[in-house]
Design a protein around this motif. Structure first.
Motif, PDB file in Angstrom:
ATOM      1  N   TYR A   1       0.820  -1.191   0.146  1.00 38.46           N
ATOM      2  CA  TYR A   1       0.277  -0.163   0.236  1.00 38.46           C
ATOM      3  C   TYR A   1       0.988   1.045   0.111  1.00 38.46           C
ATOM      4  O   TYR A   1       1.717   1.036   0.562  1.00 38.46           O
ATOM      5  CB  TYR A   1      -0.920  -0.088   1.399  1.00 38.46           C
ATOM      6  CG  TYR A   1      -1.537  -1.591   1.677  1.00 38.46           C
ATOM      7  CD1 TYR A   1      -3.017  -1.173   1.068  1.00 38.46           C
ATOM      8  CD2 TYR A   1      -1.483  -2.492   2.067  1.00 38.46           C
ATOM      9  CE1 TYR A   1      -4.061  -1.887   0.918  1.00 38.46           C
ATOM     10  CE2 TYR A   1      -2.143  -3.476   1.968  1.00 38.46           C
ATOM     11  CZ  TYR A   1      -3.626  -3.387   1.496  1.00 38.46           C
ATOM     12  OH  TYR A   1      -4.932  -4.092   1.234  1.00 38.46           O
TER      13      TYR A   1
ATOM     14  N   TYR B   1     -11.060   5.562  11.427  1.00 38.41           N
ATOM     15  CA  TYR B   1     -10.513   4.460   9.905  1.00 38.41           C
ATOM     16  C   TYR B   1     -11.981   4.473   9.048  1.00 38.41           C
ATOM     17  O   TYR B   1     -12.736   3.768   9.850  1.00 38.41           O
ATOM     18  CB  TYR B   1      -9.531   3.191  10.582  1.00 38.41           C
ATOM     19  CG  TYR B   1      -9.288   2.297   9.588  1.00 38.41           C
ATOM     20  CD1 TYR B   1      -8.141   2.640   8.952  1.00 38.41           C
ATOM     21  CD2 TYR B   1      -9.529   0.828   9.583  1.00 38.41           C
ATOM     22  CE1 TYR B   1      -7.614   1.156   7.884  1.00 38.41           C
ATOM     23  CE2 TYR B   1      -9.934  -0.130   8.953  1.00 38.41           C
ATOM     24  CZ  TYR B   1      -8.769   0.566   7.542  1.00 38.41           C
ATOM     25  OH  TYR B   1      -8.463  -0.973   7.369  1.00 38.41           O
ATOM     26  N   ARG B   2     -11.208   4.834   8.036  1.00 35.70           N
ATOM     27  CA  ARG B   2     -12.068   4.117   7.039  1.00 35.70           C
ATOM     28  C   ARG B   2     -11.957   3.355   5.561  1.00 35.70           C
ATOM     29  O   ARG B   2     -11.048   3.420   5.841  1.00 35.70           O
ATOM     30  CB  ARG B   2     -13.129   4.893   6.188  1.00 35.70           C
ATOM     31  CG  ARG B   2     -13.918   6.083   7.452  1.00 35.70           C
ATOM     32  CD  ARG B   2     -15.081   7.545   6.935  1.00 35.70           C
ATOM     33  NE  ARG B   2     -14.727   8.080   7.745  1.00 35.70           N
ATOM     34  CZ  ARG B   2     -14.996   9.554   7.819  1.00 35.70           C
ATOM     35  NH1 ARG B   2     -14.107   9.324   6.151  1.00 35.70           N
ATOM     36  NH2 ARG B   2     -14.963  10.609   8.417  1.00 35.70           N
ATOM     37  N   LYS B   3     -12.631   2.354   5.498  1.00 42.44           N
ATOM     38  CA  LYS B   3     -12.363   1.540   4.223  1.00 42.44           C
ATOM     39  C   LYS B   3     -13.562   1.072   3.060  1.00 42.44           C
ATOM     40  O   LYS B   3     -14.760   1.384   3.316  1.00 42.44           O
ATOM     41  CB  LYS B   3     -11.845  -0.087   4.502  1.00 42.44           C
ATOM     42  CG  LYS B   3     -11.204  -1.132   3.843  1.00 42.44           C
ATOM     43  CD  LYS B   3     -11.344  -2.518   4.227  1.00 42.44           C
ATOM     44  CE  LYS B   3     -10.009  -2.963   3.253  1.00 42.44           C
ATOM     45  NZ  LYS B   3      -9.972  -4.335   3.768  1.00 42.44           N
TER      46      LYS B   3
ATOM     47  N   GLU C   1     -14.533   0.351  -0.941  1.00 40.23           N
ATOM     48  CA  GLU C   1     -14.508  -0.755  -1.669  1.00 40.23           C
ATOM     49  C   GLU C   1     -15.231  -0.416  -2.493  1.00 40.23           C
ATOM     50  O   GLU C   1     -16.941  -0.946  -2.783  1.00 40.23           O
ATOM     51  CB  GLU C   1     -14.316  -2.128  -1.317  1.00 40.23           C
ATOM     52  CG  GLU C   1     -13.048  -2.729  -0.335  1.00 40.23           C
ATOM     53  CD  GLU C   1     -13.776  -3.728   0.164  1.00 40.23           C
ATOM     54  OE1 GLU C   1     -13.163  -5.408  -0.402  1.00 40.23           O
ATOM     55  OE2 GLU C   1     -12.982  -4.605   1.318  1.00 40.23           O
TER      56      GLU C   1
ATOM     57  N   GLU D   1     -10.521   0.432  -4.031  1.00 43.56           N
ATOM     58  CA  GLU D   1     -10.398   0.101  -2.277  1.00 43.56           C
ATOM     59  C   GLU D   1      -9.314   1.087  -2.094  1.00 43.56           C
ATOM     60  O   GLU D   1      -7.807   0.947  -2.410  1.00 43.56           O
ATOM     61  CB  GLU D   1      -9.887  -1.831  -2.554  1.00 43.56           C
ATOM     62  CG  GLU D   1      -8.499  -1.692  -1.970  1.00 43.56           C
ATOM     63  CD  GLU D   1      -8.313  -2.777  -0.840  1.00 43.56           C
ATOM     64  OE1 GLU D   1      -7.729  -3.024  -0.206  1.00 43.56           O
ATOM     65  OE2 GLU D   1      -7.790  -3.923  -1.665  1.00 43.56           O
ATOM     66  N   SER D   2      -9.593   1.499  -1.457  1.00 42.33           N
ATOM     67  CA  SER D   2      -8.889   2.550  -0.661  1.00 42.33           C
ATOM     68  C   SER D   2      -8.907   2.690   0.752  1.00 42.33           C
ATOM     69  O   SER D   2     -10.488   2.359   1.380  1.00 42.33           O
ATOM     70  CB  SER D   2      -8.982   3.845  -1.425  1.00 42.33           C
ATOM     71  OG  SER D   2      -9.975   4.487  -1.447  1.00 42.33           O
ATOM     72  N   GLN D   3      -8.007   3.134   1.384  1.00 41.14           N
ATOM     73  CA  GLN D   3      -8.638   3.455   3.066  1.00 41.14           C
ATOM     74  C   GLN D   3      -7.489   4.647   3.260  1.00 41.14           C
ATOM     75  O   GLN D   3      -7.088   5.788   3.090  1.00 41.14           O
ATOM     76  CB  GLN D   3      -7.373   2.088   3.590  1.00 41.14           C
ATOM     77  CG  GLN D   3      -8.001   1.149   3.826  1.00 41.14           C
ATOM     78  CD  GLN D   3      -6.869  -0.268   3.614  1.00 41.14           C
ATOM     79  OE1 GLN D   3      -6.674  -0.011   5.252  1.00 41.14           O
ATOM     80  NE2 GLN D   3      -5.947  -0.909   3.219  1.00 41.14           N
TER      81      GLN D   3
END
Length: 116
Positions: free
Chosen positions: A4, A66-68, A70, A75-77
């Protein structure tokens, strides 16, 4: 193992808690990290945010989020402290090194590196 890339955005600090949190986050700007270390990083940030809050009772507590995300094919965080910083975490599919571009090598030590 998945890699990442972390890219940070920083805002003007409001108080000493924000300053301390931002100093920690600056260490990870433009950083390449693997999957296991990313999990460790998120847990470490959470513990450090708690420690900063405990050490600075007179300042408003900071809240680490914190967020994810999709989406199809992407995909990203995101790790953020609202109004302080945002760490955007994007998976790296591959790196491509091409022939030197004719630029001064002191500015381009690894050739033209492109993340895809």
């Amino acid at each position: 193992m998945k890699q990442y890339f972390i890219d940070a955005t920083f805002y003007v600090t409001k108080n000493s808690t924000h300053e301390q949190a931002q100093k920690i986050a600056m260490n990870y700007n433009h950083c390449l990290i693997d999957e296991k270390r990313l999990v460790d990083l998120i847990e470490s940030f959470s513990r450090k945010a708690d420690a900063i809050n405990k050490a600075n009772k007179r300042c408003k507590d900071i809240k680490l989020e914190y967020r994810k995300f999709e989406l199809p094919g992407h995909e990203s965080q995101l790790i953020t402290i609202e109004g302080n910083f945002s760490l955007s975490i994007t998976p790296v599919e591959r790196f491509e090194l091409s022939k030197p571009s004719g630029r001064d090598p002191i500015y381009d030590l690894m050739g033209d590196m492109k993340a895809h």
